[in-house]
Design an enzyme around this catalytic site. Sequence first.
Site, PDB file in Angstrom:
ATOM      1  N   GLY A  76     -11.075   4.151  -0.456  1.00  0.00           N
ATOM      2  CA  GLY A  76     -11.995   5.230  -0.066  1.00  0.00           C
ATOM      3  C   GLY A  76     -13.203   4.361   0.521  1.00  0.00           C
ATOM      4  O   GLY A  76     -14.291   5.162   0.756  1.00  0.00           O
ATOM      5  N   GLN A 104     -10.921   7.099  -6.154  1.00  0.00           N
ATOM      6  CA  GLN A 104     -11.509   7.852  -4.984  1.00  0.00           C
ATOM      7  C   GLN A 104     -12.696   8.599  -5.684  1.00  0.00           C
ATOM      8  O   GLN A 104     -13.229   8.213  -6.787  1.00  0.00           O
ATOM      9  CB  GLN A 104     -10.462   8.864  -4.492  1.00  0.00           C
ATOM     10  N   ASP A 139      -8.325  -7.114   0.149  1.00  0.00           N
ATOM     11  CA  ASP A 139      -7.324  -7.321   1.228  1.00  0.00           C
ATOM     12  C   ASP A 139      -8.077  -6.888   2.433  1.00  0.00           C
ATOM     13  O   ASP A 139      -9.136  -6.173   2.486  1.00  0.00           O
ATOM     14  CB  ASP A 139      -6.189  -6.545   1.110  1.00  0.00           C
ATOM     15  N   ASP A 168       0.811  -1.048   0.188  1.00  0.00           N
ATOM     16  CA  ASP A 168      -0.094   0.222   0.072  1.00  0.00           C
ATOM     17  C   ASP A 168       1.040   1.266   0.129  1.00  0.00           C
ATOM     18  O   ASP A 168       2.040   1.249   0.331  1.00  0.00           O
ATOM     19  CB  ASP A 168      -1.030   0.022   1.162  1.00  0.00           C
ATOM     20  N   GLY A 198       0.730   4.003   1.807  1.00  0.00           N
ATOM     21  CA  GLY A 198       0.694   4.809   2.963  1.00  0.00           C
ATOM     22  C   GLY A 198      -0.093   5.867   3.244  1.00  0.00           C
ATOM     23  O   GLY A 198      -0.429   6.427   4.230  1.00  0.00           O
ATOM     24  N   GLY A 199      -0.877   6.212   1.896  1.00  0.00           N
ATOM     25  CA  GLY A 199      -1.879   7.198   1.966  1.00  0.00           C
ATOM     26  C   GLY A 199      -2.990   6.822   3.267  1.00  0.00           C
ATOM     27  O   GLY A 199      -3.392   7.774   3.913  1.00  0.00           O
TER      28      GLY A 199
END
Length: 376
Positions: free
Chosen positions: A217, A190, A267, A94, A96-97
């Site tokens: 999101g 998003q 996931d 990922d 890290g957002g």
Amino acid sequence: MPQFSYQVLAKCRHTKARVGVFFTPHGIVETPRFMPVGTLANVKTLTPMQLEATGAQMVLSNTYHLHLQPGESIVGKAGGLHSFMNWQKPILTDSGGFQVFSLSQMRKISEEGVIFRSPHGGEIINFTPEFSIQVQNILGADVIMAFDECPPYPATKEEITAATNRTNRWLERCIVAHDRTDQALFGIVQGGVHLDLRAAAAQTLATYDLPGYAIGGVSVGEPPELIAKIVAATTPLLPEDKPRYLMGVGTYREMAQAIASGIDLFDCVIPTRLARHGAALVQGDRWNLKNAQFKEDFTPLDSTCPCYTCQNFSRAYLCHLVRSQEILAYTLLSIHNVTELISFTQKIRDSILGDRFTTDFQHFLNPQFEDSSLSE
């Protein structure tokens, strides 16, 4: 085959569900597939051998957490994540957002990126799209994610529009910064609960011809029915010849409905998190193994489950371990819970191949979506 490609093998006649194979430098991923989360370069309490026995074909790690500990330079010196964690199958990191934006009281967002104070040592960290890609290039996962802004739920449409547009602009910077041909960069759609924003974002991302696409999101507070509507409306807008990944979703019903919409990969931290709280997933239900009803139950958790736990231990023994707070309890429950979700997606895969998906999983599917609760 090229280093990264996706091949559709079969489609459901009644839904948009499909069976495919995602080819990566470290092996194939058969879809649809649940991917266990190994945030800090390990799926909690499991060894790589135990993890492989669950049927896992691809696992996740997290850029933000690995940057903080042990640091990407150490992972790089070890030869990358595959060598560091001794997992020779595909890995996804990922960006890290999500983690950065969850630090709502500790960060400042600008067009450049996100500045926040490390929760470990207190130092100031400037997380930009370029920096996220740089860290992920060093970590060396097969699939890396573009740095995105994940707006909270609820938020105003103006706030979500700004975050979605910024995510799209950041994607362009991620593409420029990405310099490894042995890593596939996925873009993230998003748009919150607004279908027009989701549609515009999906159409924009599709023009970049990336190796894969994700829907982000969701699972940030919305009720499940909204997630199903977002996924049903957005997924068909993504390229058919690329893998589609729904981030952070891992319940039976949500996965079944998403697969019916055309999603391939999932996931979620649910299986290992529940295990650490003494809970088991059994046919999609959550069982608290602390309950007294299991103290003298000498049957396996699930007699149909092929996992090591169900083949060797009873509910009574697991109840004893959980009540005694023995570490083995968390390992055995994690083995079962991870196997449970991977087996569920494998069963759906088999049902699509056998033209039985809508028959075998009808109780999870709800094609009648009400549009009134979603914003246009």
